[in-house]
Design a protein around this motif. Structure first.
Motif, PDB file in Angstrom:
ATOM      1  N   ILE A 174      12.585   2.592   3.876  1.00 44.03           N
ATOM      2  CA  ILE A 174      12.254   2.066   2.545  1.00 44.03           C
ATOM      3  C   ILE A 174      11.094   2.849   1.933  1.00 44.03           C
ATOM      4  O   ILE A 174      11.113   3.196   0.741  1.00 44.03           O
ATOM      5  N   LEU A 175      10.081   3.150   2.756  1.00 45.72           N
ATOM      6  CA  LEU A 175       8.925   3.907   2.263  1.00 45.72           C
ATOM      7  C   LEU A 175       9.342   5.271   1.748  1.00 45.72           C
ATOM      8  O   LEU A 175       8.931   5.691   0.660  1.00 45.72           O
ATOM      9  N   PHE A 176      10.153   5.970   2.508  1.00 49.26           N
ATOM     10  CA  PHE A 176      10.586   7.299   2.075  1.00 49.26           C
ATOM     11  C   PHE A 176      11.476   7.208   0.841  1.00 49.26           C
ATOM     12  O   PHE A 176      11.418   8.069  -0.047  1.00 49.26           O
ATOM     13  N   PHE A 177      12.287   6.160   0.756  1.00 49.01           N
ATOM     14  CA  PHE A 177      13.176   6.001  -0.397  1.00 49.01           C
ATOM     15  C   PHE A 177      12.378   5.908  -1.693  1.00 49.01           C
ATOM     16  O   PHE A 177      12.731   6.522  -2.696  1.00 49.01           O
ATOM     17  N   THR A 183      12.691   0.546  12.273  1.00 45.71           N
ATOM     18  CA  THR A 183      13.039   1.722  11.467  1.00 45.71           C
ATOM     19  C   THR A 183      13.060   1.433   9.979  1.00 45.71           C
ATOM     20  O   THR A 183      12.719   2.299   9.156  1.00 45.71           O
ATOM     21  N   LEU A 184      13.445   0.223   9.599  1.00 49.16           N
ATOM     22  CA  LEU A 184      13.680  -0.108   8.196  1.00 49.16           C
ATOM     23  C   LEU A 184      12.481   0.166   7.287  1.00 49.16           C
ATOM     24  O   LEU A 184      12.655   0.732   6.202  1.00 49.16           O
ATOM     25  N   PRO A 185      11.237  -0.202   7.645  1.00 51.92           N
ATOM     26  CA  PRO A 185      10.117   0.060   6.729  1.00 51.92           C
ATOM     27  C   PRO A 185       9.913   1.535   6.410  1.00 51.92           C
ATOM     28  O   PRO A 185       9.572   1.889   5.271  1.00 51.92           O
ATOM     29  N   ILE A 186      10.126   2.410   7.385  1.00 49.22           N
ATOM     30  CA  ILE A 186       9.963   3.848   7.144  1.00 49.22           C
ATOM     31  C   ILE A 186      11.030   4.351   6.185  1.00 49.22           C
ATOM     32  O   ILE A 186      10.758   5.174   5.296  1.00 49.22           O
ATOM     33  N   PHE A 216       1.226   8.347   7.815  1.00 47.99           N
ATOM     34  CA  PHE A 216       1.734   6.986   7.973  1.00 47.99           C
ATOM     35  C   PHE A 216       2.877   6.958   8.975  1.00 47.99           C
ATOM     36  O   PHE A 216       2.906   6.112   9.881  1.00 47.99           O
ATOM     37  N   VAL A 217       3.810   7.885   8.836  1.00 49.73           N
ATOM     38  CA  VAL A 217       4.950   7.939   9.759  1.00 49.73           C
ATOM     39  C   VAL A 217       4.488   8.279  11.173  1.00 49.73           C
ATOM     40  O   VAL A 217       4.965   7.709  12.160  1.00 49.73           O
ATOM     41  N   ALA A 218       3.528   9.213  11.285  1.00 48.78           N
ATOM     42  CA  ALA A 218       3.023   9.589  12.602  1.00 48.78           C
ATOM     43  C   ALA A 218       2.344   8.412  13.284  1.00 48.78           C
ATOM     44  O   ALA A 218       2.544   8.170  14.486  1.00 48.78           O
TER      45      ALA A 218
END
Length: 273
Positions: free
Chosen positions: A253-256, A248-251, A200-202
């Motif tokens: 939040i996703l990792f959090f 940047t914010l969605p990534i 997802f991040v990639a």
């Protein structure tokens, strides 16, 4: 471990976390400043006047929602393709016995040494021939063909699952597909979540792929759309920082929310040779 050793480790971790968070804090701070304040006080983290409208202006200055929609389609399609293809390949390498398995796996690992640029032109020519050029399919379809790193990660996790479980299922008449789908996958949620998060991040950050395969602005994802935004608003730093924060914010939040599963998947992968 003594109290002093634990305290030292915590202090070191906090220090390193602070250093790594400085760029994010500067970006967030600048996104809430006026152009005049950015030039006058670029190093002041707390804005004198909070300019929340910078985000509204940034969103309205580009087809943000179209870019976001394209990015979500790209990310979700890539995650599904990666999890399906890589988990099946990893199961074959980890649980099935067949001639040349280990040698082929060594070749697969060797492909990780090849930079993306080596296969860039052949991949472009192939996808153009099958009619996928200038479509999101050009970026999604290759993920259904497997990825060496994800296959390796899942294979190592699958090998930690006791073989007795698979043998008992075979004795009960369950097919290999049934073992894979009904036993191995449910027991591998942490590893699957880790691979899915990586992919997802990639896909979210991918710039080279859209640059190579997409020419229609309506199909641009956020990563490529942000570059176009930078070209158009290079002199408006406050809008650039606002757009970068939204990207940047969605990534973050996703990792959090996924960090426990992610760390569990990393910690339990590769425990068995």
């Amino acid at each position: 471990m003594t109290w002093l050793q634990k305290s030292t480790i915590y202090v070191l971790l906090i220090f390193l976390a602070t250093i790594y968070s400085v760029p994010l804090l500067v970006m967030l701070s600048g996104s809430l400043k006026s152009p005049t304040e950015i030039q006058a006080n670029p190093n002041q983290l707390i804005p004198q006047s909070w300019q929340w409208e910078n985000y509204v202006t940034a969103v309205r200055s580009m087809p943000f929602w179209q870019y976001l929609s394209n990015t979500l389609v790209l990310c979700l399609g890539s995650v599904v393709g990666t999890l399906l293809s890589c988990s099946m390949a990893a199961y074959a390498f980890a649980k099935l016995r067949w001639r040349g398995r280990d040698k082929l796996f060594a070749v697969l690992i060797g492909t990780m040494l090849l930079p993306w640029h080596v296969t860039m032109i052949p991949r472009f020519l192939l996808l153009r021939e099958v009619g996928l050029y200038n479509t999101l399919g050009a970026l999604i379809v290759p993920t259904f063909l497997g990825d060496a790193f994800s296959i390796f990660l899942l294979r190592q996790f699958f090998r930690t699952i006791p073989e007795d479980i698979s043998e008992a299922a075979r004795i009960d008449g369950l097919s290999e597909w049934g073992i894979y789908w009904r036993i191995i996958l449910p027991m591998s949620v942490p590893a699957l979540a880790t691979v899915g998060l990586f992919q997802f991040v990639a896909a979210w950050n991918d710039f080279s792929g859209p640059l190579l395969f997409l020419s229609n602005k309506d199909k641009f994802p956020l990563a490529y759309g942000l570059e176009q935004f930078v070209s158009s608003y290079a002199d408006q730093t406050h809008l650039l920082l606002a757009a970068a924060t939204l990207f940047t914010l969605p990534i973050v939040i996703l990792f959090f929310f996924a960090q426990k599963t992610f760390l569990k998947g990393i910690a339990t992968t590769g425990l068995k040779d």
